[in-house]
Design a protein around this motif. Structure first.
Motif, mmCIF file in Angstrom:
data_model
loop_
_atom_site.group_PDB
_atom_site.id
_atom_site.type_symbol
_atom_site.label_atom_id
_atom_site.label_comp_id
_atom_site.label_asym_id
_atom_site.label_seq_id
_atom_site.Cartn_x
_atom_site.Cartn_y
_atom_site.Cartn_z
ATOM 1 N N PHE A 12 0.745 -1.373 -0.203
ATOM 2 C CA PHE A 12 0.140 0.051 -0.218
ATOM 3 C C PHE A 12 1.078 1.320 -0.171
ATOM 4 O O PHE A 12 1.865 1.411 0.439
ATOM 5 N N PHE A 14 0.399 5.236 -0.657
ATOM 6 C CA PHE A 14 -1.190 5.555 0.286
ATOM 7 C C PHE A 14 -0.281 7.443 0.734
ATOM 8 O O PHE A 14 0.627 7.312 1.535
ATOM 9 N N ALA A 243 -8.917 10.308 3.992
ATOM 10 C CA ALA A 243 -8.253 9.954 4.479
ATOM 11 C C ALA A 243 -8.132 8.231 5.510
ATOM 12 O O ALA A 243 -8.539 6.876 5.510
ATOM 13 N N ASN A 244 -9.419 8.974 6.572
ATOM 14 C CA ASN A 244 -9.569 7.479 7.386
ATOM 15 C C ASN A 244 -10.787 6.683 6.855
ATOM 16 O O ASN A 244 -10.342 5.582 6.792
ATOM 17 N N TRP A 247 -9.027 3.865 4.827
ATOM 18 C CA TRP A 247 -8.504 2.972 4.712
ATOM 19 C C TRP A 247 -9.199 1.661 5.191
ATOM 20 O O TRP A 247 -8.452 0.931 5.340
ATOM 21 N N THR A 250 -10.163 -0.320 2.530
ATOM 22 C CA THR A 250 -9.204 -1.165 2.453
ATOM 23 C C THR A 250 -9.696 -2.708 3.400
ATOM 24 O O THR A 250 -9.025 -3.516 2.859
#
Ligand code: NZQ
Ligand code: ZN
Length: 414
Positions: A12, A14, A243-244, A247, A250
């Motif tokens: 990943f 990121f 962003a939270n 993630w 995923t």
């Protein structure tokens, strides 16, 4: 805790600007010649495709491209991609987009290394043995396809939407730049959030007993994404919230949320009935967004099955919403004029939990009923015909469902 194998081999990458590092990172991994796959044009309009191509050029990586993959991707674009991949002898498939694009890319990757027709994998007539590696540039957090072992493809001619699960589907790398998701329409943001929460819940409600480490991760992720959802609906450019959400999308579907929850004899680490019921909706009408279908189906399924394992619903309601059953030993019942039996206290707590979940989805702009998705009672026979092909006569691990149960769930959601 039941036995498990957890394999999440994806690298990943990121953060802000990783879109411009795709070429450099792929060159480090040894790739030289890629097929870029993208959807209906959002990545063209947003400039993402040009950034990815410039980055590949800068790293000396050759590229060809296939655009036009639609949401609920159709097998015809997969077949076109297989031709291209073979013609140019590419060593990597690089989807730039969401679950639809990533899934089309995964199907191209398997199909290019198979002598027969790629649909054989989806009709369960063949098992994939090889693939071209896939790396993803993710533009919408939702499907978790960037790390999952799954790909879901529609076949319009057969009116089917089917999945293929194999570790060969797990991408080698995923580039995740939350800033790319600022341009998402609110409906797609909401559908993505619903989908990722559903991926966690399919596993939480597998029917297996509690696994505290996994249950805490699962409920913590749902709390985090619900909190971020509120912020992102207010401000679509809230980087931290985006962003939270990205993630969680995923981790909701790479297997982490199902550790120890796979029931003996089950093929997968969860119940997956709601996904089966939903896929028939988006196969029936390919304009239905997967997450929107789940927003209707999941609460309906929950209301139908919760009595099988009420303790899982109490755990979920307590951790996610702070809902506890009324306890006459602690709570003041002077305002309540009916008798609260322990059974009634549990039922009230579970119903409040399901109501909160459904109200949350609706607050994001998701539908409450099948009617809002254009599905009527007359359509249910068609949905059940597809379900029978994809899931069989009996399915689900939290509670085994028959096709009659599925009919009752669809009817309850009309
Ligand atoms: O097609 P474009 O023009 O790119 O527009 C897309 C599409 O209309 C748009 N979009 C994506 N990123 C954007 C953007 N618009 C503006 N800005 C951006 N940054 O969003 C729309 C939806 O895209 P799609 O790829 O269809 O969304 P999603 O990621 O939700 O994928 C849905 C598909 O994934 C499957 C679903 O069944 C459905 O076919 N799933 C795949 C799974 C897997 N492989 O593990 C698991 C899931 O349960 C799911 O079944
Ligand atoms: Zn899903």
């Amino acid at each position: 805790m039941n036995d498990f194998t957890f394999w999440s081999p994806t690298r990943f990458v990121f953060g802000r600007g990783v879109t411009d590092r795709v070429g450099e990172e792929l060159a480090k991994l040894g790739y030289k010649n890629v097929l870029i796959v993208y959807g209906g044009g959002s990545v063209v309009r947003c400039g993402t495709l040009d950034r990815v191509k410039a980055s590949l050029d800068g790293a000396g990586i050759a590229h060809v491209e296939l655009g036009g993959v639609r949401p609920n991707p159709e097998v015809s674009s997969v077949r076109a991609g297989i031709e291209l991949a073979r013609e140019h002898d590419v060593d990597l498939i690089l989807p730039v987009g969401g679950g639809s694009t990533m899934d089309a890319a995964k199907a191209i990757a398997l199909g290019a290394r198979y002598d027969g027709d790629v649909w054989d994998f989806y009709a369960k007539r063949a098992v994939p043995q090889d693939r071209i590696p896939v790396a993803c540039v993710v533009t919408i957090p939702a499907s978790g396809s960037e790390a999952s072992d799954s790909a879901v493809i529609s076949n319009d001619e057969l009116h089917l939407k089917s999945g293929c699960n194999t570790d060969l589907n797990r991408p080698v790398a995923a580039f995740m730049d939350p800033e790319l998701t600022f341009t998402l329409p609110p409906y797609q943001t909401a559908a993505g959030i619903t989908d990722m929460i559903s991926h966690i819940m399919e596993r939480f409600f597998s029917g297996a007993p509690a696994v505290p480490v996994t249950d805490n991760i699962a409920c913590g992720m749902i709390r985090a994404v619900m909190d971020a959802a509120g912020r992102v609906m207010e401000d679509p450019n809230d980087y931290d919230a985006r962003a939270n959400i990205m993630w969680v999308g995923t981790l909701a579907h790479n297997g982490l949320a199902g550790i120890g929850l796979k029931t003996p004899g089950a093929g997968r680490d969860g119940d997956w009935s709601c996904h089966g019921l939903e896929h028939e909706l988006s196969a029936f009408d390919t304009s239905i967004t997967h997450g929107a279908g789940l927003a209707v189906i999941f609460p309906a399924w929950m209301r139908y099955v919760w009595r099988e394992h009420p303790e899982r619903f109490l755990e979920f309601g307590g951790q996610v919403f702070g809902i506890e059953p009324i306890d006459p030993a602690i709570d003041d019942l002077s305002e309540i004029d009916e008798e609260i039996t322990p059974e009634r206290a549990i039922e009230d707590a579970v119903e409040a939990t399901i109501d909160e979940l459904q109200d949350f989805f609706v607050s994001l702009g998701m539908p409450r009923t099948l009617g809002e998705l254009g599905i009527t009672a007359d359509d249910i026979d068609t949905l059940l015909a597809g379900l029978k092909i994809n899931k069989g006569e009996r399915f689900g691990t939290f509670r085994t469902l028959t096709l009659d149960d599925a009919r009752a769930i669809y009817e309850s959601a009309l």
